[in-house]
Design a protein around this motif. Structure first.
Motif, PDB file in Angstrom:
ATOM      1  N   ARG A   1       0.820  -1.212   0.000  1.00  0.00           N
ATOM      2  CA  ARG A   1       0.000   0.000   0.000  1.00  0.00           C
ATOM      3  C   ARG A   1       0.855   1.264   0.000  1.00  0.00           C
ATOM      4  N   GLU A   2       2.080   1.186   0.562  1.00  0.00           N
ATOM      5  CA  GLU A   2       2.970   2.347   0.443  1.00  0.00           C
ATOM      6  C   GLU A   2       3.452   2.516  -0.995  1.00  0.00           C
TER       7      GLU A   2
ATOM      8  N   GLY B   1     -11.590  15.273 -11.838  1.00  0.00           N
ATOM      9  CA  GLY B   1     -11.376  13.841 -11.990  1.00  0.00           C
ATOM     10  C   GLY B   1     -11.313  13.163 -10.639  1.00  0.00           C
ATOM     11  N   ALA B   2     -11.304  11.833 -10.677  1.00  0.00           N
ATOM     12  CA  ALA B   2     -11.272  11.030  -9.445  1.00  0.00           C
ATOM     13  C   ALA B   2     -10.088  10.075  -9.494  1.00  0.00           C
ATOM     14  N   LEU B   3      -9.386   9.956  -8.384  1.00  0.00           N
ATOM     15  CA  LEU B   3      -8.275   9.019  -8.267  1.00  0.00           C
ATOM     16  C   LEU B   3      -8.803   7.601  -8.136  1.00  0.00           C
ATOM     17  N   GLY B   4      -8.105   6.642  -8.748  1.00  0.00           N
ATOM     18  CA  GLY B   4      -8.487   5.244  -8.637  1.00  0.00           C
ATOM     19  C   GLY B   4      -7.818   4.572  -7.453  1.00  0.00           C
ATOM     20  N   GLU B   5      -8.250   3.348  -7.157  1.00  0.00           N
ATOM     21  CA  GLU B   5      -7.686   2.611  -6.018  1.00  0.00           C
ATOM     22  C   GLU B   5      -6.189   2.405  -6.156  1.00  0.00           C
TER      23      GLU B   5
ATOM     24  N   LEU C   1      -6.672  -3.035   1.147  1.00  0.00           N
ATOM     25  CA  LEU C   1      -7.233  -3.762   0.016  1.00  0.00           C
ATOM     26  C   LEU C   1      -6.918  -5.241   0.195  1.00  0.00           C
ATOM     27  N   ALA C   2      -7.828  -6.097  -0.268  1.00  0.00           N
ATOM     28  CA  ALA C   2      -7.596  -7.534  -0.129  1.00  0.00           C
ATOM     29  C   ALA C   2      -6.327  -7.956  -0.858  1.00  0.00           C
TER      30      ALA C   2
ATOM     31  N   HIS D   1      -7.032 -13.114   5.781  1.00  0.00           N
ATOM     32  CA  HIS D   1      -6.599 -11.867   5.148  1.00  0.00           C
ATOM     33  C   HIS D   1      -7.795 -10.946   4.930  1.00  0.00           C
ATOM     34  N   GLY D   2      -8.942 -11.525   4.554  1.00  0.00           N
ATOM     35  CA  GLY D   2     -10.135 -10.704   4.383  1.00  0.00           C
ATOM     36  C   GLY D   2     -10.574 -10.044   5.676  1.00  0.00           C
TER      37      GLY D   2
END
Length: 749
Positions: A48-49, A142-146, A275-276, A261-262
């Motif tokens: 995630r970093e 605009g929108a940033l994605g995951e 995020l999974a 993990h979930g």
């Protein structure tokens, strides 16, 4: 018939062996799932970093000889107690947007006055007035994605500017930050501690499950040896039987790990969830873990055959056990000495690896020292008490201290982990605090002498437009110093009027301190004849004005004891501060409006306040509390299960003994009381020792972070009390097990 076929045949015809195998498989599955989850955490933080690398938190500009295409500045903004990551960019003159490579998840490069926001921030913009939030960023385009967010609910704004509107300290770089992100060091440390602390109770549960049929298995294997089986064949049979249950358990743990993990993805860390896809472990490491844990279980089962391989039929249950030697007590101080040396040399030589090795040795030393302590408690029972239940418990503890300690081994480790955590947490909480010199309600932005005036002017114009009475002021920063070069020392001073200092600082000044003309105010009445004013710590210094008033006021907050307040009229002629902080007071009702008024002229520079200074501290403390609670619950559940299974196994091992005692008229309640004493009293002694060792380890780990003293809390007693309670709950299965023995005829054995 080969070894595997024999193992399958035994499992098919023997219900008790089948139960033991099922519990062993469950224990191995729990151990495998936990290790796979904990080993994944460093990779999850790194993943995630990596997505958030373009946001600049791990970016440090070192200058570049390459082309300058982008002016870049990363900062933190806040709204209603939530952190917003703000990235301000501007194209260098002559550069086109198409020449900039965009990070994953960023759909476009915003132009001046435009912004690209995360979905969560977009919802906030729609739900709140522009004066409170939207005017800080510009028009959303605009929108940033995951793929460009650290976590799904992260608040991020990528805002475009013209080059002249960027902060003066903006980085001049070729493109967005890129490279390889680093994992979270704190979570990596906690994951290793978790593996050590939770893996051992899991393996204790496995061992306790295997002991459910220990006596029956020994007689069966001894009979097979008497029938002509070689030691190698007996070993293969046990290895096949253990491999079957441990292998199934490891595969079960592997298949269940996505579910773990979930669940872990919903546990917040560093301000957000996961995020999974973050929980991705390298295939090689996954295979190693799934293979290594069953191998350890099989190896332990094979090593436990030494007595069967050496002794003939029925001799396994009738030999005289050797008393435990006093040298077992040396294991704990030896492991403690290794841990102490590792902690003392961690920064210079050993690193975290030796510290974790010392922690592992301390955990392992419990298995050596614990049986001796159990034997000593049993000896005390026999010498002092004369009640039947106490004598039965004492004889058991003296005759089989290793087996008796097994019921409390998991509890000891849970208490150790709890004491260590509850030693560290109150100390970390006591470190929280600090911050700037201003009161909690004040907002401030750091700038220089060229930008301070325009920021104040534009911010006050915006405040007037929004109908607010508050006014921003510029506070300079100078130093009162003695000496030169490396021998220079002195005080930092804020240049502001006394009336502003009364309203804006945590110094605790009153209007009475402002009578008598311009002054230098400090915690003690300094001699200005010995000090000189400087605009930088190592810059040229100028003597103070003669006759300048000095007033001593003890600061209300000890953090400010070295900070002085200097009235602008008290500065030497010609001395002008180079560094400024634009400061604006707020109320609870208009704090976000004032922040918005400062955000525009600040041009992306971070706007701070004391409560936001504490935001990261409180977030980290919340993470530590959450992880501690989850870890202690997991350790306590594993410890309670292993204690219950070990107690049931103890009854099964001595089924004939208990059957004979009940046939002779011994009440079940007496035997139940004896079993509870076997579990509770050694657990009490061992948990007190584990609590003391846990506190010592916590002090050692904390010394690596801060050399100051530790804060001890009465909550340190909670793990010991809970440990004894878990032991009693685990021992509560003894009555049903004894009644089961009472209901079955002795001829079954």
């Amino acid at each position: 018939m080969n070894s595997l076929q024999i193992a399958l045949r035994v499992l098919k015809v023997d219900r008790r062996t089948r139960t033991s195998a099922i519990l062993t498989a469950i224990g191995v599955a729990v151990a495998t799932g936990l290790v796979l989850l904990l080993a994944t955490l460093p990779f999850a933080t790194q993943n995630r970093e990596q997505r958030a690398l373009w946001q600049g938190e791990q970016f440090y500009s070192r200058g570049s000889d390459g082309p300058v295409n982008l002016l870049y500045n990363a900062s933190r903004d806040y709204f209603d107690g939530k952190q917003i990551v703000r990235v301000d960019v501007a194209l260098a003159p002559g550069v086109t947007p198409g020449s900039i490579q965009l990070p994953p998840g960023v759909p476009q490069l915003p132009g001046p006055g435009e912004t690209v926001v995360s979905p969560a921030l977009g919802r906030l913009l729609q739900a709140n007035p522009a004066a409170q939030l939207g005017d800080r960023f510009g028009k959303p385009v605009g929108a940033l994605g995951e793929a460009g967010l650290r976590f799904p609910e992260q608040l991020v704004a990528l805002t475009g500017h013209t080059p002249d509107a960027m902060p003066q300290n903006a980085d001049r770089i070729a493109g967005f930050p890129s490279g390889k992100a680093s994992p979270d060091a704190l979570l990596m440390l906690l994951s290793w501690v978790g593996i050590i602390v939770l893996l051992v109770p899991s393996l204790v549960l496995v061992a306790s499950s295997a002991r459910l049929t220990a006596a029956r298995r020994e007689r069966r294997l001894a009979a097979i040896r008497l029938a002509g089986a070689t030691p190698g064949q007996v070993t293969n049979m046990v290895a096949a039987e253990t491999t079957l249950s441990a292998g199934i358990g490891a595969l079960l743990g592997l298949f269940l790990s996505p579910a773990l993990h979930g669940l872990a993805s919903f546990v917040p860390w560093a301000g957000g969830t996961w995020l999974a896809s973050d929980f991705a472990l390298p295939v090689g490491l996954t295979v190693f873990i799934v293979v290594a844990i069953p191998v350890l279980v099989v190896l332990a089962g094979v090593l436990g055959l030494r007595r069967v391989l050496k002794n003939p039929l029925f001799a396994t249950g009738g030999h005289t056990k050797k008393p435990l030697r006093w040298w077992r007590l040396l294991a704990l101080p030896a492991a403690g000495l290794f841990f102490l040396v590792a902690v003392a040399t961690a920064k210079d030589y050993g690193g975290i690896g030796f510290v974790m090795a010392g922690l592992f040795l301390l955990v392992g030393s419990a298995a050596i020292v614990g049986p001796w302590v159990t034997s000593a408690v049993g000896g005390t029972f026999v010498r002092i008490w004369r009640r039947p239940s106490a004598l039965l418990a004492g004889r058991r503890l003296r005759d089989d201290p290793k087996g008796a300690y097994r019921a409390s081994a998991g509890i000891v480790l849970a208490v150790f982990a709890g004491s260590m955590a509850l030693t560290l947490l109150p100390t970390f909480e006591s470190m929280a605090g600090g911050g700037r010199s201003y009161v909690d309600s004040v907002l401030y932005v750091d700038t220089d002498d060229q930008h301070a005036g325009p920021i104040v002017e534009q911010a006050n114009a915006s405040l007037q437009k929004y109908g607010q009475q508050e006014k921003a002021v510029a506070v300079g920063e100078v130093y009162l110093v003695k000496g030169t070069g490396d021998n220079r020392y002195g005080h930092r001073a804020l240049v502001m009027t006394c009336a502003d200092a009364v309203k804006l600082t945590r110094y605790g000044l009153t209007p009475e301190n402002c009578t008598g003309g311009p002054a230098v105010i400090g915690g003690s009445a300094i001699d200005l004849a010995q000090y000189r004013f400087a605009t930088a710590w190592d810059g040229p210094a100028v003597a103070a004005k003669s006759g300048t008033r000095v007033e001593a006021v003890q600061p209300r907050d000890p953090d400010l004891s070295d900070t002085l307040i200097v009235d602008p009229a008290a500065l030497p002629d010609g001395l002008a501060p180079k560094d400024y902080t634009v400061v604006a007071p707020t109320t609870d009702a208009n704090r976000e409006i004032v922040r918005t008024a400062l955000a525009g002229p600040a041009g992306g520079a971070e706007i701070g306040s004391r409560d936001q200074y504490l935001y990261n501290q409180q977030t980290e403390l919340g993470d530590l509390r959450r992880v501690t609670v989850i870890g202690l619950i997991a350790a306590g559940v594993l410890a309670g299960c292993s204690a219950a299974v070990a107690t049931a196994g103890s009854v099964m091992d001595r089924r004939r003994t208990f059957g004979a005692l009940m046939a002779a008229g011994t009440p079940v309640r007496v035997l139940s009381r004896a079993l509870r004493m076997e579990a509770a009293l050694p657990a009490l002694v061992a948990t007190i020792g584990a609590g003391i060792v846990g506190v010592g380890v916590g002090v050692g780990l904390y010394s690596m972070v801060d050399p100051r003293g530790i804060v001890l809390s009465p909550w340190l007693l909670a793990p010991v009390v809970l440990g004894v309670g878990v032991a009693l709950l685990g021992a509560s299965v003894c009555t049903p097990a004894l009644k089961r023995v009472q209901a079955e005829p002795l001829a079954d054995e």
